[in-house]
Design an enzyme around this catalytic site. Structure first.
Site, PDB file in Angstrom:
ATOM      1  N   ASN A   1     -30.046   8.690 103.434  1.00 26.48           N
ATOM      2  CA  ASN A   1     -30.492   7.346 103.775  1.00 26.48           C
ATOM      3  C   ASN A   1     -31.906   7.053 103.275  1.00 26.48           C
ATOM      4  O   ASN A   1     -32.191   5.941 102.839  1.00 26.48           O
ATOM      5  CB  ASN A   1     -30.403   7.122 105.283  1.00 26.48           C
ATOM      6  CG  ASN A   1     -28.990   6.934 105.757  1.00 26.48           C
ATOM      7  OD1 ASN A   1     -28.289   6.035 105.316  1.00 26.48           O
ATOM      8  ND2 ASN A   1     -28.556   7.783 106.667  1.00 26.48           N
TER       9      ASN A   1
ATOM     10  N   GLU B   1     -41.605   1.435 105.408  1.00 24.12           N
ATOM     11  CA  GLU B   1     -41.603   1.282 103.953  1.00 24.12           C
ATOM     12  C   GLU B   1     -40.528   0.271 103.566  1.00 24.12           C
ATOM     13  O   GLU B   1     -39.589   0.027 104.322  1.00 24.12           O
ATOM     14  CB  GLU B   1     -41.288   2.637 103.296  1.00 24.12           C
ATOM     15  CG  GLU B   1     -42.310   3.700 103.595  1.00 24.12           C
ATOM     16  CD  GLU B   1     -41.881   5.088 103.124  1.00 24.12           C
ATOM     17  OE1 GLU B   1     -40.734   5.258 102.660  1.00 24.12           O
ATOM     18  OE2 GLU B   1     -42.708   6.011 103.222  1.00 24.12           O
TER      19      GLU B   1
ATOM     20  N   GLY C   1     -35.310   2.141 109.272  1.00 22.46           N
ATOM     21  CA  GLY C   1     -36.314   2.162 108.217  1.00 22.46           C
ATOM     22  C   GLY C   1     -37.116   3.441 108.318  1.00 22.46           C
ATOM     23  O   GLY C   1     -36.998   4.206 109.289  1.00 22.46           O
ATOM     24  N   TYR C   2     -37.958   3.660 107.330  1.00 17.76           N
ATOM     25  CA  TYR C   2     -38.729   4.903 107.237  1.00 17.76           C
ATOM     26  C   TYR C   2     -40.223   4.618 107.245  1.00 17.76           C
ATOM     27  O   TYR C   2     -40.723   3.858 106.419  1.00 17.76           O
ATOM     28  CB  TYR C   2     -38.335   5.670 105.971  1.00 17.76           C
ATOM     29  CG  TYR C   2     -36.934   6.201 106.098  1.00 17.76           C
ATOM     30  CD1 TYR C   2     -36.699   7.460 106.641  1.00 17.76           C
ATOM     31  CD2 TYR C   2     -35.845   5.418 105.759  1.00 17.76           C
ATOM     32  CE1 TYR C   2     -35.410   7.927 106.823  1.00 17.76           C
ATOM     33  CE2 TYR C   2     -34.553   5.875 105.937  1.00 17.76           C
ATOM     34  CZ  TYR C   2     -34.348   7.130 106.470  1.00 17.76           C
ATOM     35  OH  TYR C   2     -33.066   7.577 106.663  1.00 17.76           O
ATOM     36  N   LEU C   3     -40.921   5.248 108.198  1.00 21.72           N
ATOM     37  CA  LEU C   3     -42.375   5.211 108.203  1.00 21.72           C
ATOM     38  C   LEU C   3     -42.902   6.173 107.145  1.00 21.72           C
ATOM     39  O   LEU C   3     -43.978   5.979 106.603  1.00 21.72           O
ATOM     40  CB  LEU C   3     -42.918   5.586 109.587  1.00 21.72           C
ATOM     41  CG  LEU C   3     -42.626   4.576 110.695  1.00 21.72           C
ATOM     42  CD1 LEU C   3     -42.969   5.162 112.054  1.00 21.72           C
ATOM     43  CD2 LEU C   3     -43.381   3.279 110.452  1.00 21.72           C
TER      44      LEU C   3
END
Length: 156
Positions: A144, A82, A28-30
């Site tokens: 991604n 996110e 996942g992406y912060l």
């Protein structure tokens, strides 16, 4: 700390029989801003924190910093990410002198299969197996971070 890679669509699953390893990856992406992505990844039983910068004009190179972190920390940080978690199985295939990493995506990105090849220079020649399709290195929709917000299943 510069990553140089090319990205390709994959046209068949023939690579699976050629792979010497496969690993589940959840990430996942912060922060998914294209100028500075901050990613949390669990690869197998290990956790990673990765920061990537904006790509070069050619799309082949960009800054990348990665650090292994405790698995428990990665699991907790994934909760803060996110919306839009990436889930995939990565197959590692040796082709000539290169390692080709082929990702079969699951969840909302199911149906997408991408290959990445890291290079030592932007001009480096690569041997292309017959299952490598179109070069999508410069197409941001295959990153991604983009797929986490705009999943492949919704493209149709």
């Amino acid at each position: 700390m510069i990553e140089i890679e090319r990205k390709f669509l994959v046209t068949s699953t023939q690579f699976i029989s050629e792979a010497f390893r496969s690993t589940r990856i959840v990430q996942g992406y912060l922060n998914s801003d294209p100028e500075r992505t901050v990613r949390i990844r669990i690869k197998g039983e290990k956790g990673y924190l990765t920061i990537k910068g904006i790509g070069s004009e050619s799309g082949l190179s960009r800054f990348e910093w990665e650090k292994e972190i405790p698995l428990g920390d990665a699991e907790r940080l994934l909760i803060l990410c996110e919306k839009g978690i990436i889930d995939k199985i990565r197959y590692e295939v040796k082709v000539g002198k290169h390692l080709v990493e082929v990702d079969i995506f699951a969840g909302e990105n199911e149906g997408l299969i991408l290959a990445e090849i890291e290079l030592k220079s932007e001009e480096e020649h690569i041997e292309k197996p017959n299952w490598l399709g179109k070069d999508v290195t410069n197409d941001n929709k295959y990153y991604n971070a983009f797929l986490s917000k705009n999943p492949f299943q919704k493209w149709k």
